[in-house]
Motif scaffolding. Structure first.
Motif, PDB file in Angstrom:
ATOM      1  N   PRO A  48       0.849  -1.200   0.000  1.00 17.12           N
ATOM      2  CA  PRO A  48       0.000   0.000   0.000  1.00 17.12           C
ATOM      3  C   PRO A  48       0.885   1.251   0.000  1.00 17.12           C
ATOM      4  CG  PRO A  48      -0.746  -1.576   1.640  1.00 17.12           C
ATOM      5  CD  PRO A  48       0.582  -2.069   1.132  1.00 17.12           C
ATOM      6  N   ASN A  49       0.477   2.274  -0.730  1.00 12.77           N
ATOM      7  CA  ASN A  49       1.296   3.482  -0.773  1.00 12.77           C
ATOM      8  C   ASN A  49       1.147   4.298   0.512  1.00 12.77           C
ATOM      9  OD1 ASN A  49      -1.059   5.047  -1.011  1.00 12.77           O
ATOM     10  ND2 ASN A  49      -0.746   5.493  -3.191  1.00 12.77           N
ATOM     11  N   ALA A  50       1.810   5.446   0.561  1.00 16.33           N
ATOM     12  CA  ALA A  50       1.818   6.278   1.766  1.00 16.33           C
ATOM     13  C   ALA A  50       0.408   6.711   2.176  1.00 16.33           C
ATOM     14  CB  ALA A  50       2.708   7.503   1.550  1.00 16.33           C
ATOM     15  N   LYS A  51      -0.527   6.708   1.221  1.00 12.91           N
ATOM     16  CA  LYS A  51      -1.922   7.075   1.514  1.00 12.91           C
ATOM     17  C   LYS A  51      -2.793   5.843   1.757  1.00 12.91           C
ATOM     18  CE  LYS A  51      -1.419  11.254  -1.177  1.00 12.91           C
ATOM     19  NZ  LYS A  51      -1.582  11.856  -2.484  1.00 12.91           N
ATOM     20  N   GLY A  52      -2.159   4.650   1.817  1.00 12.17           N
ATOM     21  CA  GLY A  52      -2.895   3.411   2.085  1.00 12.17           C
ATOM     22  C   GLY A  52      -3.555   2.795   0.868  1.00 12.17           C
ATOM     23  N   LEU A  53      -3.288   3.341  -0.312  1.00 14.06           N
ATOM     24  CA  LEU A  53      -3.928   2.844  -1.532  1.00 14.06           C
ATOM     25  C   LEU A  53      -3.167   1.661  -2.118  1.00 14.06           C
ATOM     26  CD1 LEU A  53      -4.648   6.293  -3.226  1.00 14.06           C
ATOM     27  CD2 LEU A  53      -6.217   4.902  -1.858  1.00 14.06           C
ATOM     28  N   THR A  54      -3.902   0.743  -2.726  1.00 16.81           N
ATOM     29  CA  THR A  54      -3.303  -0.364  -3.464  1.00 16.81           C
ATOM     30  C   THR A  54      -3.810  -0.293  -4.899  1.00 16.81           C
ATOM     31  OG1 THR A  54      -5.113  -1.847  -2.856  1.00 16.81           O
ATOM     32  CG2 THR A  54      -3.179  -1.861  -1.421  1.00 16.81           C
ATOM     33  N   GLY A  55      -3.259  -1.106  -5.746  1.00 18.06           N
ATOM     34  CA  GLY A  55      -3.706  -1.116  -7.133  1.00 18.06           C
ATOM     35  C   GLY A  55      -2.532  -1.225  -8.073  1.00 18.06           C
TER      36      GLY A  55
END
Length: 189
Positions: free
Chosen positions: A160-167
């Motif tokens: 997950p990125n620094a903002k908690g997003l995945t994809g």
């Protein structure tokens, strides 16, 4: 084909292999990396003291890992890795800078010196660099060196990125040939 080298000096920098005592500077690089909007485009790095000390010991044991230090202070500000030679005698070289030192020409200076050595001594025909296509700050030094984008592809986030997003993200491969580099910067005979 090519002699092992322990140190490369430029006007402002020393490229050398890691030593265990570099762990605090490496920790700053790791924290900077993990706080970046593009952190998910790579494997997670440890940021705690124990994890970074282990990573530093690992980096010190492999001559493909380079610590880029300021000549004036000895502070390590950048990590560079020769990721190996691929088909067609192309070498993938990755780098990661402490973002407090980004945009000051250090990356270009260090990479230019290492590229010159790799092209002159290792029989490599081209150098590749891969990173997130949207990360203009990290791609800027590659472009400044004359590397050009040769492909863009979709890839899954590593975490997950620094903002908690995945994809997924668009990844780019940049390339410079030995001839292109020699034309811009010259090479040792």
């Amino acid at each position: 084909m090519g002699q092992a080298i322990e140190r490369i000096e430029t006007r402002r920098l020393i490229l050398r292999h890691f030593a265990q005592e570099d762990w605090r500077d490496l920790q700053e690089i790791a924290i900077s990396k993990e706080q970046d909007d593009f952190s998910a485009c790579d494997f997670a790095w440890p940021t705690d003291a124990e994890g970074v000390q282990a990573a530093c010991a690992y980096f010190a044991a492999d001559a493909a890992n380079w610590a880029v230090a300021l000549k004036e202070t000895g502070k390590v500000i950048c990590f560079v890795r020769q990721n190996g030679i691929e088909a067609g005698q192309e070498m993938d070289i990755g780098h990661l800078v402490n973002r407090a030192y980004a945009g000051q020409g250090y990356e270009e200076e260090a990479l230019c010196a290492l590229y010159r050595w790799v092209f002159s001594e290792m029989g490599v025909k081209a150098i590749l660099a891969r990173w997130a296509a949207a990360d203009e700050e990290k791609l800027a030094p590659l472009k400044a060196l004359g590397m050009r984008c040769v492909s863009v592809h979709m890839g899954d986030y590593f975490q997950p990125n620094a903002k908690g997003l995945t994809g997924q993200f668009a990844g780019a491969t940049y390339r410079i040939t030995k001839e292109e580099f020699a034309q811009r910067y010259g090479l040792r005979k």
